[in-house]
Each structure stands twice: as structure tokens, then as C-alpha cells.
Design a protein around this motif. Structure first.
Motif, PDB file in Angstrom:
ATOM      1  N   SER A  21       0.822  -1.210   0.000  1.00 58.54           N
ATOM      2  CA  SER A  21       0.000   0.000   0.000  1.00 58.54           C
ATOM      3  C   SER A  21       0.854   1.257   0.000  1.00 58.54           C
ATOM      4  O   SER A  21       0.354   2.359  -0.233  1.00 58.54           O
ATOM      5  CB  SER A  21      -0.923   0.013   1.219  1.00 58.54           C
ATOM      6  OG  SER A  21      -0.159  -0.039   2.412  1.00 58.54           O
ATOM      7  N   GLU A  22       2.151   1.073   0.251  1.00 56.47           N
ATOM      8  CA  GLU A  22       3.054   2.229   0.282  1.00 56.47           C
ATOM      9  C   GLU A  22       4.487   1.712   0.272  1.00 56.47           C
ATOM     10  O   GLU A  22       4.787   0.653   0.801  1.00 56.47           O
ATOM     11  CB  GLU A  22       2.809   3.048   1.548  1.00 56.47           C
ATOM     12  CG  GLU A  22       3.729   4.241   1.735  1.00 56.47           C
ATOM     13  CD  GLU A  22       3.491   4.918   3.072  1.00 56.47           C
ATOM     14  OE1 GLU A  22       4.416   4.926   3.908  1.00 56.47           O
ATOM     15  OE2 GLU A  22       2.370   5.427   3.285  1.00 56.47           O
TER      16      GLU A  22
ATOM     17  N   HIS B  60       6.314   5.887  -2.738  1.00 57.07           N
ATOM     18  CA  HIS B  60       5.407   5.255  -3.703  1.00 57.07           C
ATOM     19  C   HIS B  60       4.037   5.076  -3.072  1.00 57.07           C
ATOM     20  O   HIS B  60       3.929   4.655  -1.914  1.00 57.07           O
ATOM     21  CB  HIS B  60       5.909   3.856  -4.094  1.00 57.07           C
ATOM     22  CG  HIS B  60       6.934   3.859  -5.171  1.00 57.07           C
ATOM     23  ND1 HIS B  60       7.601   2.710  -5.563  1.00 57.07           N
ATOM     24  CD2 HIS B  60       7.418   4.846  -5.953  1.00 57.07           C
ATOM     25  CE1 HIS B  60       8.444   2.994  -6.523  1.00 57.07           C
ATOM     26  NE2 HIS B  60       8.354   4.290  -6.772  1.00 57.07           N
ATOM     27  N   MET B  61       2.998   5.341  -3.833  1.00 55.74           N
ATOM     28  CA  MET B  61       1.644   4.989  -3.421  1.00 55.74           C
ATOM     29  C   MET B  61       0.848   4.613  -4.668  1.00 55.74           C
ATOM     30  O   MET B  61       1.046   5.192  -5.745  1.00 55.74           O
ATOM     31  CB  MET B  61       0.949   6.145  -2.693  1.00 55.74           C
ATOM     32  CG  MET B  61       0.749   7.392  -3.529  1.00 55.74           C
ATOM     33  SD  MET B  61      -0.162   8.693  -2.666  1.00 55.74           S
ATOM     34  CE  MET B  61      -1.830   8.025  -2.740  1.00 55.74           C
TER      35      MET B  61
ATOM     36  N   GLN C 250      -3.081  11.148  -5.879  1.00 55.44           N
ATOM     37  CA  GLN C 250      -3.253  12.014  -4.722  1.00 55.44           C
ATOM     38  C   GLN C 250      -4.666  12.562  -4.609  1.00 55.44           C
ATOM     39  O   GLN C 250      -5.052  13.060  -3.554  1.00 55.44           O
ATOM     40  CB  GLN C 250      -2.251  13.162  -4.771  1.00 55.44           C
ATOM     41  CG  GLN C 250      -0.819  12.722  -4.519  1.00 55.44           C
ATOM     42  CD  GLN C 250       0.116  13.899  -4.372  1.00 55.44           C
ATOM     43  OE1 GLN C 250       0.074  14.831  -5.165  1.00 55.44           O
ATOM     44  NE2 GLN C 250       0.951  13.868  -3.349  1.00 55.44           N
TER      45      GLN C 250
ATOM     46  N   GLN D 233       0.106   8.852  -9.334  1.00 59.42           N
ATOM     47  CA  GLN D 233       1.158   8.108  -8.634  1.00 59.42           C
ATOM     48  C   GLN D 233       1.231   6.642  -9.070  1.00 59.42           C
ATOM     49  O   GLN D 233       2.187   5.949  -8.738  1.00 59.42           O
ATOM     50  CB  GLN D 233       0.894   8.146  -7.119  1.00 59.42           C
ATOM     51  CG  GLN D 233       0.786   9.538  -6.534  1.00 59.42           C
ATOM     52  CD  GLN D 233       2.104  10.276  -6.597  1.00 59.42           C
ATOM     53  OE1 GLN D 233       3.129   9.773  -6.168  1.00 59.42           O
ATOM     54  NE2 GLN D 233       2.074  11.484  -7.139  1.00 59.42           N
ATOM     55  N   HIS D 234       0.226   6.194  -9.803  1.00 57.42           N
ATOM     56  CA  HIS D 234       0.076   4.752 -10.016  1.00 57.42           C
ATOM     57  C   HIS D 234       1.167   4.164 -10.909  1.00 57.42           C
ATOM     58  O   HIS D 234       1.666   3.065 -10.654  1.00 57.42           O
ATOM     59  CB  HIS D 234      -1.302   4.467 -10.620  1.00 57.42           C
ATOM     60  CG  HIS D 234      -1.671   3.018 -10.554  1.00 57.42           C
ATOM     61  ND1 HIS D 234      -2.020   2.396  -9.378  1.00 57.42           N
ATOM     62  CD2 HIS D 234      -1.712   2.054 -11.515  1.00 57.42           C
ATOM     63  CE1 HIS D 234      -2.285   1.126  -9.611  1.00 57.42           C
ATOM     64  NE2 HIS D 234      -2.106   0.895 -10.897  1.00 57.42           N
TER      65      HIS D 234
ATOM     66  N   TRP E  18       4.385   3.609  -8.963  1.00 58.56           N
ATOM     67  CA  TRP E  18       4.209   2.513  -8.004  1.00 58.56           C
ATOM     68  C   TRP E  18       4.231   1.164  -8.709  1.00 58.56           C
ATOM     69  O   TRP E  18       4.890   0.217  -8.271  1.00 58.56           O
ATOM     70  CB  TRP E  18       2.880   2.703  -7.261  1.00 58.56           C
ATOM     71  CG  TRP E  18       2.531   1.535  -6.366  1.00 58.56           C
ATOM     72  CD1 TRP E  18       2.943   1.337  -5.087  1.00 58.56           C
ATOM     73  CD2 TRP E  18       1.693   0.425  -6.697  1.00 58.56           C
ATOM     74  NE1 TRP E  18       2.418   0.155  -4.587  1.00 58.56           N
ATOM     75  CE2 TRP E  18       1.644  -0.428  -5.566  1.00 58.56           C
ATOM     76  CE3 TRP E  18       0.982   0.047  -7.843  1.00 58.56           C
ATOM     77  CZ2 TRP E  18       0.917  -1.617  -5.546  1.00 58.56           C
ATOM     78  CZ3 TRP E  18       0.257  -1.138  -7.822  1.00 58.56           C
ATOM     79  CH2 TRP E  18       0.226  -1.949  -6.677  1.00 58.56           C
TER      80      TRP E  18
END
Length: 469
Positions: free
Chosen positions: A404-405, A420-421, A425, A437-438, A441
């Protein structure tokens, strides 16, 4: 990180045969406490839920093996949750932080600590029960007083490690205590493969920088599958392949495996499917009685320790379906043939050694509303794509289980920090930041933790008090 511990007991209730509204306690028969919970439903009538309470907790809605049970759970204890963690910002050393963490009321968690003097420490945070007369692995009656909970483990008795000789600490949801620790923490910890691999990588590091620790979090080595690769190697001898030439591609698949779970890794998909098939078939005779008693029963413990023991010893008395198979060799050959055929059918393959891991292992991140309103899924869901990682990898990704992070931060070097997430946002699907952010990640690309130069401004204007009246 999650302890994977056992902080809930199902207390088997003994009902008074003359009055079913009473249950047995060490003090004799006691009446259930009844209360009503009201759940407000938008656009509809309120829903009323009747709750029966015992001295140990509420009665579960579903019976266990046909009988009622009460939930004794730390999360339902008023003492289990408080604001003790607010004092953490006053801690000036790991010893100060240990005192705060071990006394704070919160969901039980692994806590890793470091201070400015270079000291490091690990402990558990949260309330963990002290059991008497039971270890929590099965449901028993507490009516005679010989079994139950005697409060929680005192803060100073919680396990801890301070400044270990190795110079580092690892927490990967695995068991952190040994058999000498006097209290029960849990029964179904994550296996130690991820923790071992993390330790292995850390031991090899000398001058550690932020990209090194991001690379560690993206490690896809999976030593767990080596056992099943070697099992196939021993099974598919030249003599066996002469009789079953269609399995030559299975042998080629495991020989081509690079020991990792990257998107283009070959062989690991076969090993993963073979392991699952073996677990289902080998455990079936042992679990049949459980499922007869409870059709919803599911085994959720350590899979590989018992499975590998049975597959290594291959005792005649533990052979699954002996009426069908003459020996373990015949059984294993059948399981492999079935696994290969299933993979070919499921993925439209002509050869199983052509199956890349990313075809089987996918990132599927769906918005909750997409199940209710499927047509909006294309706007709300993240794009489905091939994914590296596995359930036993440091880069954990299997089904709904994923990181998840990810974060790497060195104090006083925030400009080099990495974050990373998944997703983005913003929670607004039309925002350019809904998915921003995907990609990083998913692909493991370094993303700065600090926001950098301001690009947008968001202004909040309080509503005048006169407008709210």
C-alpha cells in the motif's frame, strides 16, 4: 507492520437448559444483556439490530459448529484504544519511544525505532491478551473459570530487541519471538521467506543509499518455489519423459526459470499453479472432516511447512486417494499433468513454457463503486496490467495483497527521499491527480517524497456563520 497475531477468542457458550436466555459463567448462570443498535439508512427506514452481550463480549451472529459463541476481542475492550501515541513526538531516544509504544492503546503492530544516536529497536505495540488454560487455537468454554484471559501483557514484558549485533532489524509479518517467550502471540504468521531475503540483501550492502533500499523493496527473488522446481526435476526423469513426452515442456519451463517473479519470468507460473494444486489435493483428506462439520471451513495457516513435509516423506499412509493412485509418484505425475492442461486451457497456450508470469500475475485495482455500477469502472478503476512480485517476494503482490506504500527516508536528507503509493493524490476521477502516482508505483520508478515547486494552489474559504443559521 501487521503482527499477524491472535487477539480474538471465540468463547463457547453453555446455555441453561431451563432458560436459554442464560449462559454458564464461573459464578453460575447469568442472563444475557440485550441492547438494540440503530443503523440509519439514507433514503430508507432505520435498521434495528438486536445484540446479545455476555461478560466476555457480544454473541457472534453466526454459530460455531452449531453452538453460540461470544467474541472476546481486544478491539472491543475500552482499554485497548487510547491516545497514548501522541506522546511519541516527545521521545528523544529509542528507550523513550519503547516506553510510549508499549503503553499505547492501538491495534497490535510491529514497531521499528531509530534515534539520532544510531540506536535501533523493535517491539510490539498494542494490547495482547494473557491467556490461561488455553492457547487460543480452538474454541472452548470459559464457564468453569479455568480458561480465559487475565488482562493484557504488561508493557515491560512485551518482547523487544535493542541494537542487535547484525546492525539492522527486519519485520515482514513473520514470527518475531521464539518458543521461550511465555505468552501466546499468534499461530499463523507469514512464513519467513520475505524476512530472510531482506536480511540477505541487507547483509550484502555496504554504503547504503536511497535507491538501494528502493531496489530491496522491489526484489522479486522467490526461494519458496525452489522446492517445487526440484520436485518436478526429480519427477520428470528421462525415463518418465520417454513415456510422457507431452511433459517435456514442463521440464523446460522450470529449467528456464530465473529464480524471480518478474513479469517476463518463465516457469514460475507453472510452479505457482502446481503448488496450489498440490496443497488442495494433499490436504483434502485431512480437511474433509472439518468441512463436514462446517461447510465454510477454510485452512488459513502455514501451508508450506506441512505440505513440504508430506511431499518429502511421501509416507504410504498419507497418499491422497490411494484407491486411484498406486504410489506418490503416480499421484504427483497426475497433478503435474492436470496443472499443465489447466494452464494451457485457461491462457490459450500451445506450450506451457511460453507462459510468462505477468500473464498470470496482474494488478487489478478497482474502485468500490465499479462493482455496483460496472459501466463506470473504466473511469474509476486503475488500468489492469502485468505485475512483477508474488506473495512470498519482498515485492509482495498476489491477488488483493500488495504494497500500500513504499518509502525510503533518511533523516536530514529529505530531498533524496523516495515515496510510492498506488492510485493518485486526488480522489476525484476527473482530476489529473487521480492516477498520477500509479505508474511509478506499478513500475517501480523512483518518485520524490517532497512535493517540489508549487504548481497549484487550493484555497479554503470558510462559510460565513450567517449562512449556516
Amino acid at each position: 507492520t501487521n503482527v499477524e497475531g491472535d487477539f480474538l477468542d471465540l468463547v463457547r457458550l453453555e446455555l441453561n437448559p431451563k432458560n436459554p436466555d442464560e449462559y454458564g459463567t464461573p459464578d453460575g448462570w447469568q442472563a444475557f444483556t440485550h441492547r438494540t443498535e440503530t443503523i440509519a439508512i439514507k433514503g430508507g427506514p432505520d435498521q434495528m439490530v438486536e445484540i446479545r452481550e455476555t461478560r466476555w463480549g457480544p454473541v457472534a451472529e453466526e454459530p460455531l459448529l452449531g453452538g453460540p459463541v461470544a467474541l472476546r476481542w481486544t478491539a472491543l475492550d475500552p482499554e485497548a484504544v487510547d491516545l497514548g501515541l501522541v506522546w511519541m513526538d516527545q521521545a528523544r531516544s529509542v528507550w523513550d519511544a519503547l516506553a510510549v509504544a508499549t503503553r499505547a492503546g492501538a491495534p497490535p503492530s510491529n514497531v521499528l525505532l531509530a534515534d539520532a544516536e544510531g540506536h535501533i529497536a523493535w517491539t510490539y505495540m498494542g494490547r495482547i491478551p494473557v491467556r490461561r488454560g488455553l492457547d487460543g487455537s480452538v474454541s472452548v468454554s470459559w464457564a468453569d473459570g479455568r480458561t480465559g484471559w487475565t488482562g493484557f501483557i504488561p508493557p515491560d514484558d512485551l518482547p523487544r530487541v535493542i541494537d542487535p549485533p547484525a546492525g539492522y532489524l527486519v519485520s515482514a509479518n513473520h514470527r518475531m519471538t521464539d518458543d521461550t517467550y511465555p505468552h501466546v502471540i499468534g499461530h499463523a504468521f507469514a512464513n519467513g521467506y520475505r524476512a530472510y531475503r531482506i536480511s540477505e540483501r541487507l547483509r550484502a550492502m555496504e554504503r547504503v543509499r536511497e535507491p538501494d533500499l528502493l531496489a530491496l523493496q522491489l526484489d522479486t527473488t522467490t526461494e519458496l518455489h525452489e522446492f517445487y522446481r526440484d520436485l518436478i526435476r526429480r519427477l520428470l526423469t528421462p525415463e518418465v519423459l520417454a513415456q510422457h513426452p507431452e511433459l517435456a515442456e514442463a521440464r523446460e519451463a522450470v529449467e528456464a526459470w530465473d529464480g524471480r517473479a518478474e513479469k517476463d519470468s518463465r516457469g514460475v507460473a507453472l510452479l505457482t499453479a502446481f503448488r496450489r494444486s498440490l496443497a488442495a489435493s494433499v490436504f483434502a483428506p485431512f480437511l474433509q472432516g472439518c468441512r463436514e462439520q462446517d461447510p465454510a471451513f477454510a485452512y488459513d495457516g502455514d501451508l508450506d511447512t506441512p505440505l513440504r513435509t508430506l511431499l518429502t516423506e511421501q509416507a504410504p499412509g498419507t497418499l491422497p486417494d490411494p484407491a486411484r493412485f498406486a504410489d506418490w509418484h503416480a499421484f504427483l505425475l497426475h497433478e503435474l499433468e492436470r496443472t499443465v492442461a489447466t494452464l494451457k486451457a485457461d491462457y490459450g497456450l500451445s506450450r506451457v513454457d511460453a507462459l510468462a508470469w505477468g500473464v498470470m500475475n496482474r494488478v487489478r485495482m478497482a474502485h468500490p463503486l465499479s462493482d455496483t455500477i460496472p459501466l463506470v469502472g473504466r473511469w474509476l478503476n486503475m488500468a489492469e496490467e502485468a505485475a512483477p512480485g508474488c506473495g512470498q517476494c519482498v515485492r509482495v503482490l498476489s491477488g488483493s495483497l500488495a504494497a500500500s506504500e513504499r518509502m525510503v527516508v533518511s533523516p536530514s536528507h529529505h530531498s533524496d527521499a523516495i515515496f510510492h503509493m498506488p492510485g493518485g493524490q486526488s480522489g476525484h476521477p476527473l482530476s489529473p491527480h487521480y492516477r498520477d502516482q500509479h505508474r511509478n508505483w506499478s513500475q517501480g520508478l523512483p518518485t520524490p517524497l517532497l512535493a517540489g515547486r508549487a504548481v497549484h494552489n487550493l484555497t479554503f474559504r470558510p462559510e460565513p456563520a450567517s449562512a449556516r443559521s
